[in-house]
Design a protein around this motif. Structure first.
Motif, PDB file in Angstrom:
ATOM      1  N   LEU A  40       0.782  -1.233   0.000  1.00 13.32           N
ATOM      2  CA  LEU A  40       0.000   0.000   0.000  1.00 13.32           C
ATOM      3  C   LEU A  40       0.818   1.290   0.000  1.00 13.32           C
ATOM      4  O   LEU A  40       0.255   2.376  -0.118  1.00 13.32           O
ATOM      5  N   SER A  71      -2.906  -6.097  -0.157  1.00 10.10           N
ATOM      6  CA  SER A  71      -3.712  -5.284   0.770  1.00 10.10           C
ATOM      7  C   SER A  71      -5.173  -5.438   0.405  1.00 10.10           C
ATOM      8  O   SER A  71      -5.496  -5.747  -0.744  1.00 10.10           O
ATOM      9  N   VAL A  72      -6.019  -5.193   1.389  1.00 17.41           N
ATOM     10  CA  VAL A  72      -7.450  -5.162   1.066  1.00 17.41           C
ATOM     11  C   VAL A  72      -7.812  -3.756   0.568  1.00 17.41           C
ATOM     12  O   VAL A  72      -8.668  -3.591  -0.290  1.00 17.41           O
ATOM     13  N   GLY A  73      -7.125  -2.744   1.096  1.00 18.60           N
ATOM     14  CA  GLY A  73      -7.392  -1.365   0.669  1.00 18.60           C
ATOM     15  C   GLY A  73      -6.771  -1.124  -0.692  1.00 18.60           C
ATOM     16  O   GLY A  73      -5.721  -1.692  -1.014  1.00 18.60           O
ATOM     17  N   LEU A 126      -7.512 -11.184   5.891  1.00 16.73           N
ATOM     18  CA  LEU A 126      -7.057 -10.365   7.018  1.00 16.73           C
ATOM     19  C   LEU A 126      -8.178  -9.940   7.965  1.00 16.73           C
ATOM     20  O   LEU A 126      -7.948  -9.254   8.961  1.00 16.73           O
ATOM     21  N   ARG A 178      -8.657   3.791   7.080  1.00 13.01           N
ATOM     22  CA  ARG A 178      -7.615   4.605   6.469  1.00 13.01           C
ATOM     23  C   ARG A 178      -7.605   5.961   7.150  1.00 13.01           C
ATOM     24  O   ARG A 178      -8.680   6.513   7.456  1.00 13.01           O
ATOM     25  N   HIS A 211      -0.203   1.441  12.040  1.00 14.63           N
ATOM     26  CA  HIS A 211      -0.846   0.669  10.957  1.00 14.63           C
ATOM     27  C   HIS A 211      -0.487  -0.825  11.033  1.00 14.63           C
ATOM     28  O   HIS A 211       0.163  -1.364  10.123  1.00 14.63           O
ATOM     29  N   SER A 216      -3.416  -5.694  10.428  1.00 17.54           N
ATOM     30  CA  SER A 216      -3.342  -7.052   9.840  1.00 17.54           C
ATOM     31  C   SER A 216      -2.032  -7.759  10.188  1.00 17.54           C
ATOM     32  O   SER A 216      -1.731  -8.811   9.644  1.00 17.54           O
ATOM     33  N   ARG A 266      -0.238 -12.091   7.478  1.00 15.22           N
ATOM     34  CA  ARG A 266       0.637 -11.463   6.483  1.00 15.22           C
ATOM     35  C   ARG A 266       1.136 -12.503   5.475  1.00 15.22           C
ATOM     36  O   ARG A 266       1.288 -12.210   4.288  1.00 15.22           O
ATOM     37  N   MET A 301      -1.779 -13.104   3.139  1.00 18.46           N
ATOM     38  CA  MET A 301      -1.912 -11.977   2.197  1.00 18.46           C
ATOM     39  C   MET A 301      -0.868 -12.085   1.091  1.00 18.46           C
ATOM     40  O   MET A 301      -1.151 -11.861  -0.087  1.00 18.46           O
TER      41      MET A 301
HETATM   42  O1  LIG Z   1      -5.343  -2.478   3.270  1.00 17.04           O
HETATM   43  C1  LIG Z   1      -4.815  -3.316   3.994  1.00 17.04           C
HETATM   44  O2  LIG Z   1      -4.605  -4.478   3.625  1.00 17.04           O
HETATM   45  C2  LIG Z   1      -4.415  -2.947   5.393  1.00 17.04           C
HETATM   46  O3  LIG Z   1      -4.535  -1.620   5.651  1.00 17.04           O
HETATM   47  C3  LIG Z   1      -3.027  -3.436   5.708  1.00 17.04           C
HETATM   48  O4  LIG Z   1      -3.115  -4.772   5.860  1.00 17.04           O
END
Ligand SMILES: O=C(O)[C@H](O)CO
Length: 331
Positions: free
Chosen positions: A62, A85-87, A110, A248, A296, A299, A305, A308
């Motif tokens: 990210l 990342s999910v975001g 996550l 965020r 931050h 996760s 991790r 991910m």
């Molecule tokens: O977007 C995401 O994945 C988180 O903010 C970090 O894991």
């Protein structure tokens, strides 16, 4: 026909990602990849713009802005961007769409880790754990006192969720055993299937602010949610309420939050995300006892991790093969 190493699709990995994902890339035998071999420092933009030239796929995190400049630098070979990342607010989706580039991301794996950390942050903030350990260590611990370091408890409280998705549900599921009285939420529209899992009532943003004893921001950062948690929201909240953000930093107007915390408009805030990141150590928010700031880490568990990282690697390989990714953003 056997492909030689040099004819394999080229991948640039912008960070030393957890080993599970790198192993998948290595063992696939389907790509040649280069890696920014550090987890401590992000790849400098100039270097990134050089490294992406001619690559077929990019695995990023990210901290990298994937915008028109970067996509132009990469050139027309680039077919896949896979973010660990999910975001995805660091990705210019419009630019990616325009170029027909497919995008993978890492939702769901996550959810548990983020929900767990959100609960930890909420409790640390509401029960003033950071202040308390500081007092214990630095001589502030005198006699047992009747109102010293009192906080706010979850039992009989109303918990508000701003942006009800998988993570909001997972947070509520974890909070329910603390005897929360009521869950409420707001979103662009009611989400009855998710809400029924946690027996949450849909309310307006105003009601969310007014009723919540604990208000957790769980929404994505979009142009619509940018700085949506601002003085308008904080001024409607109870003086005793706690604001939590693990989504965020950009969804919060930080000056307004500082004002609300320092004037006692709200009781406390727990933030896992800020603008910028890292938040400079001389930032005014760090001077407030009623603001708990984490770097931050929502996760950040070893297993999550690695999951991910694996998912990002698998999304990338599937994308390069022209197959549906496990988790792909619809552009
Ligand atoms: O977007 C995401 O994945 C988180 O903010 C970090 O894991």
């Amino acid at each position: 026909m056997k492909r030689t190493m040099s004819s394999l699709p080229k991948v640039y990995v912008t960070r030393q990602i957890p080993p599970a994902g790198l192993k998948i890339l290595q063992e696939s035998g389907k790509v040649q990849y280069e890696l920014w071999d550090s987890d401590d420092v992000p790849v400098p933009r100039k270097e990134l713009l050089q490294k992406v030239k001619g690559v077929d796929a990019l695995l990023c995190v990210l901290t990298e802005k994937i915008d028109a400049e970067l996509l132009d630098a990469a050139g027309s070979n680039l077919k896949v961007v896979s973010t660990m990342s999910v975001g995805f607010d660091h990705l210019s989706l419009e630019e990616l769409k325009k170029r027909g580039i497919r995008v993978g991301y890492t939702p769901e794996v996550l959810t548990d880790a983020v929900a767990e950390l959100t609960v930890a942050l909420l409790l640390a903030t509401s029960r003033r754990l950071i202040e308390a350990t500081h007092e214990a260590k630095t001589g502030g611990w005198g006699t047992w006192r009747t109102l010293w370091l009192c906080g706010h408890e979850l039992a009989n409280s109303t918990v508000g969720i701003f942006g009800l998705g998988r993570i909001g549900v997972a947070i509520a599921e974890r909070l329910a055993p603390f005897k929360v009285k009521k869950f409420i939420y707001t979103d662009v529209a009611p989400r009855p299937e998710l809400a029924s899992l946690i027996n949450a009532e849909y309310v307006s943003m105003d009601e969310l602010a007014k009723q919540s004893d604990f208000l957790a921001a769980c929404c994505a950062l979009t142009p619509e949610t940018k700085e949506i948690c601002n003085k308008d929201l904080f001024s409607k909240m109870k003086k005793t309420s706690i604001f939590i953000n693990t989504s965020r930093g950009g969804v919060v107007h930080q000056q307004d939050l500082y004002d609300a915390l320092s004037t006692g408009e709200i009781a406390g805030a727990g933030l896992d995300v800020t603008v910028p990141e890292p938040l400079p150590t001389d930032h005014p928010l760090f001077t407030l006892k009623n603001c708990v700031i984490l770097p931050h880490i929502a996760s950040a568990s070893y297993s999550t991790r690695n999951e991910m990282s694996s998912l990002a690697a698998n999304n990338l390989l599937l994308g390069l093969r022209g197959q549906p990714m496990i988790k792909e953003l619809k552009l």
